[in-house]
Design a protein around this motif. Structure first.
Motif, PDB file in Angstrom:
ATOM      1  N   LEU A   1       0.806  -1.223   0.000  1.00 55.20           N
ATOM      2  CA  LEU A   1       0.000   0.000   0.000  1.00 55.20           C
ATOM      3  C   LEU A   1       0.838   1.272   0.000  1.00 55.20           C
ATOM      4  CD1 LEU A   1      -2.838  -0.830   2.554  1.00 55.20           C
ATOM      5  CD2 LEU A   1      -3.043  -0.574   0.088  1.00 55.20           C
ATOM      6  N   ILE A   2       2.061   1.197   0.479  1.00 56.38           N
ATOM      7  CA  ILE A   2       2.887   2.391   0.650  1.00 56.38           C
ATOM      8  C   ILE A   2       3.076   3.109  -0.681  1.00 56.38           C
ATOM      9  CG2 ILE A   2       5.118   3.276   1.448  1.00 56.38           C
ATOM     10  CD1 ILE A   2       3.279   1.894   3.606  1.00 56.38           C
ATOM     11  N   GLY A   3       2.808   4.418  -0.662  1.00 58.41           N
ATOM     12  CA  GLY A   3       3.008   5.231  -1.852  1.00 58.41           C
ATOM     13  C   GLY A   3       1.812   6.104  -2.165  1.00 58.41           C
ATOM     14  N   LEU A   4       1.889   6.749  -3.312  1.00 57.51           N
ATOM     15  CA  LEU A   4       0.853   7.669  -3.790  1.00 57.51           C
ATOM     16  C   LEU A   4      -0.100   6.919  -4.712  1.00 57.51           C
ATOM     17  CD1 LEU A   4      -0.277  10.577  -4.293  1.00 57.51           C
ATOM     18  CD2 LEU A   4       1.339  10.708  -6.204  1.00 57.51           C
ATOM     19  N   TRP A   5      -1.392   7.018  -4.395  1.00 57.33           N
ATOM     20  CA  TRP A   5      -2.445   6.405  -5.187  1.00 57.33           C
ATOM     21  C   TRP A   5      -3.364   7.506  -5.710  1.00 57.33           C
ATOM     22  CZ3 TRP A   5      -2.800   1.055  -5.814  1.00 57.33           C
ATOM     23  CH2 TRP A   5      -1.960   0.292  -5.014  1.00 57.33           C
ATOM     24  N   THR A   6      -3.889   7.318  -6.917  1.00 54.74           N
ATOM     25  CA  THR A   6      -4.800   8.287  -7.519  1.00 54.74           C
ATOM     26  C   THR A   6      -6.065   7.575  -7.970  1.00 54.74           C
ATOM     27  OG1 THR A   6      -2.909   9.578  -8.303  1.00 54.74           O
ATOM     28  CG2 THR A   6      -5.038  10.034  -9.331  1.00 54.74           C
ATOM     29  N   SER A   7      -7.199   8.175  -7.656  1.00 55.12           N
ATOM     30  CA  SER A   7      -8.470   7.555  -8.062  1.00 55.12           C
ATOM     31  C   SER A   7      -8.670   7.731  -9.567  1.00 55.12           C
ATOM     32  CB  SER A   7      -9.647   8.160  -7.300  1.00 55.12           C
ATOM     33  OG  SER A   7      -9.786   9.523  -7.585  1.00 55.12           O
ATOM     34  N   THR A   8      -9.097   6.639 -10.202  1.00 53.41           N
ATOM     35  CA  THR A   8      -9.371   6.691 -11.634  1.00 53.41           C
ATOM     36  C   THR A   8     -10.835   6.425 -11.935  1.00 53.41           C
ATOM     37  OG1 THR A   8      -8.803   4.367 -11.914  1.00 53.41           O
ATOM     38  CG2 THR A   8      -7.033   5.991 -12.253  1.00 53.41           C
ATOM     39  N   GLU A   9     -11.505   5.702 -11.044  1.00 54.95           N
ATOM     40  CA  GLU A   9     -12.926   5.412 -11.208  1.00 54.95           C
ATOM     41  C   GLU A   9     -13.599   5.394  -9.853  1.00 54.95           C
ATOM     42  OE1 GLU A   9     -14.604   2.033 -13.448  1.00 54.95           O
ATOM     43  OE2 GLU A   9     -12.740   2.134 -14.601  1.00 54.95           O
ATOM     44  N   VAL A  10     -14.761   6.000  -9.799  1.00 57.38           N
ATOM     45  CA  VAL A  10     -15.568   5.982  -8.582  1.00 57.38           C
ATOM     46  C   VAL A  10     -16.995   5.661  -9.009  1.00 57.38           C
ATOM     47  CG1 VAL A  10     -16.400   7.291  -6.595  1.00 57.38           C
ATOM     48  CG2 VAL A  10     -14.111   7.743  -7.503  1.00 57.38           C
ATOM     49  N   GLU A  11     -17.549   4.601  -8.445  1.00 58.14           N
ATOM     50  CA  GLU A  11     -18.932   4.237  -8.741  1.00 58.14           C
ATOM     51  C   GLU A  11     -19.747   4.348  -7.458  1.00 58.14           C
ATOM     52  OE1 GLU A  11     -21.379   0.279  -9.914  1.00 58.14           O
ATOM     53  OE2 GLU A  11     -19.566   0.678 -11.081  1.00 58.14           O
ATOM     54  N   ILE A  12     -20.742   5.211  -7.477  1.00 59.66           N
ATOM     55  CA  ILE A  12     -21.549   5.500  -6.299  1.00 59.66           C
ATOM     56  C   ILE A  12     -22.961   4.940  -6.492  1.00 59.66           C
ATOM     57  CG2 ILE A  12     -22.504   7.324  -4.845  1.00 59.66           C
ATOM     58  CD1 ILE A  12     -19.461   7.217  -4.812  1.00 59.66           C
TER      59      ILE A  12
ATOM     60  N   GLU B   1     -23.172   3.691  -0.982  1.00 63.78           N
ATOM     61  CA  GLU B   1     -22.229   2.626  -1.260  1.00 63.78           C
ATOM     62  C   GLU B   1     -21.332   3.087  -2.395  1.00 63.78           C
ATOM     63  OE1 GLU B   1     -24.602  -0.760  -2.338  1.00 63.78           O
ATOM     64  OE2 GLU B   1     -24.870  -1.360  -0.247  1.00 63.78           O
ATOM     65  N   GLY B   2     -20.086   2.755  -2.311  1.00 61.88           N
ATOM     66  CA  GLY B   2     -19.191   3.164  -3.378  1.00 61.88           C
ATOM     67  C   GLY B   2     -18.077   2.164  -3.603  1.00 61.88           C
ATOM     68  N   GLU B   3     -17.627   2.118  -4.825  1.00 66.05           N
ATOM     69  CA  GLU B   3     -16.452   1.347  -5.194  1.00 66.05           C
ATOM     70  C   GLU B   3     -15.488   2.314  -5.860  1.00 66.05           C
ATOM     71  OE1 GLU B   3     -17.176  -2.186  -7.457  1.00 66.05           O
ATOM     72  OE2 GLU B   3     -18.651  -2.921  -6.014  1.00 66.05           O
ATOM     73  N   VAL B   4     -14.222   2.199  -5.468  1.00 61.98           N
ATOM     74  CA  VAL B   4     -13.207   3.116  -5.975  1.00 61.98           C
ATOM     75  C   VAL B   4     -12.044   2.304  -6.528  1.00 61.98           C
ATOM     76  CG1 VAL B   4     -11.593   4.964  -5.369  1.00 61.98           C
ATOM     77  CG2 VAL B   4     -13.826   4.853  -4.284  1.00 61.98           C
ATOM     78  N   ILE B   5     -11.540   2.754  -7.657  1.00 56.30           N
ATOM     79  CA  ILE B   5     -10.331   2.169  -8.232  1.00 56.30           C
ATOM     80  C   ILE B   5      -9.201   3.173  -8.043  1.00 56.30           C
ATOM     81  CG2 ILE B   5      -9.174   1.393 -10.336  1.00 56.30           C
ATOM     82  CD1 ILE B   5     -11.946   0.601 -11.396  1.00 56.30           C
ATOM     83  N   LEU B   6      -8.132   2.708  -7.418  1.00 58.86           N
ATOM     84  CA  LEU B   6      -6.934   3.513  -7.215  1.00 58.86           C
ATOM     85  C   LEU B   6      -5.788   2.899  -8.004  1.00 58.86           C
ATOM     86  CD1 LEU B   6      -7.240   3.823  -3.358  1.00 58.86           C
ATOM     87  CD2 LEU B   6      -7.652   5.621  -4.999  1.00 58.86           C
TER      88      LEU B   6
ATOM     89  N   GLY C   1     -15.237  11.625  -7.437  1.00 55.11           N
ATOM     90  CA  GLY C   1     -14.068  12.467  -7.597  1.00 55.11           C
ATOM     91  C   GLY C   1     -12.894  11.697  -8.136  1.00 55.11           C
ATOM     92  N   GLN C   2     -12.691  11.789  -9.422  1.00 55.67           N
ATOM     93  CA  GLN C   2     -11.533  11.146 -10.000  1.00 55.67           C
ATOM     94  C   GLN C   2     -10.369  12.109  -9.918  1.00 55.67           C
ATOM     95  OE1 GLN C   2     -13.636  10.425 -13.508  1.00 55.67           O
ATOM     96  NE2 GLN C   2     -14.455   8.498 -12.790  1.00 55.67           N
ATOM     97  N   GLY C   3      -9.190  11.565  -9.725  1.00 52.29           N
ATOM     98  CA  GLY C   3      -8.002  12.382  -9.617  1.00 52.29           C
ATOM     99  C   GLY C   3      -7.647  12.756  -8.193  1.00 52.29           C
ATOM    100  N   GLN C   4      -8.431  12.314  -7.247  1.00 44.39           N
ATOM    101  CA  GLN C   4      -8.092  12.555  -5.849  1.00 44.39           C
ATOM    102  C   GLN C   4      -6.899  11.679  -5.497  1.00 44.39           C
ATOM    103  OE1 GLN C   4     -11.248  12.070  -3.091  1.00 44.39           O
ATOM    104  NE2 GLN C   4      -9.990  12.586  -1.343  1.00 44.39           N
TER     105      GLN C   4
END
Length: 156
Positions: A34-45, A149-154, A65-68
């Motif tokens: 997990l260590i490091g910088l992650w950026t959201s590319t997809e968020v499904e709400i 409910e949400g699913e996020v891709i980082l 919010g993509q790009g968070q």
């Protein structure tokens, strides 16, 4: 309103993690992954009102919010930023099975995310929160509960 914005920032930041590869592990075996910088590319709400899907198209974009960015550090601290001056900080932990990430914000709020899949460069997580207290703010009529409910891709 500040708590709402913090909720949105945390929600978006944490849902950035997702993996699409069928060979991905469902659990993380090592926190070092997990260590490091992650950026959201997809968020499904998805919203549920009293157990039924709520399909108001004007509401979901307020939570997506993509790009968070989300930074996991070796000392088990995190920083989340939605691309504005607002930033959230706190600590994170991974359960023994590597299936749940818990975030404890410096604001005193705690959030849990289920790891749906993971790889060295992608993480997919799921989040659920009771937001019944916000129903009136959004103009949603609720008898019992209003669930987000949400699913996020980082990606790393």
């Amino acid at each position: 309103m500040k708590n709402f914005k913090l909720l949105v920032v945390l929600f978006i930041g944490l849902f950035i993690l997702q993996g699409c590869n069928k060979e991905d592990d469902e659990n993380l075996s090592n926190t070092a992954d997990l260590i490091g910088l992650w950026t959201s590319t997809e968020v499904e709400i998805t919203f549920l009102v009293d157990g039924q899907p709520y399909t108001d198209n004007d509401l979901a974009p307020q939570f997506e919010g993509q790009g968070q960015t989300l930074v996991f550090r070796e000392d088990n601290t995190f920083t989340s930023n939605e691309g504005t001056a607002d930033e959230d900080k706190g600590t994170w932990s991974l359960n023994a099975e590597g299936s749940i990430i818990t975030f404890n914000s410096d604001s005193g709020e705690s959030y849990e995310y289920e790891i749906l899949s993971s790889s060295d460069s992608q993480l997919k997580i799921k989040y659920e929160q009771d937001i019944t207290a916000l129903a009136a703010f959004f103009g949603v009529e609720v008898q019992e509960e209003f669930i987000l409910e949400g699913e996020v891709i980082l990606v790393k």
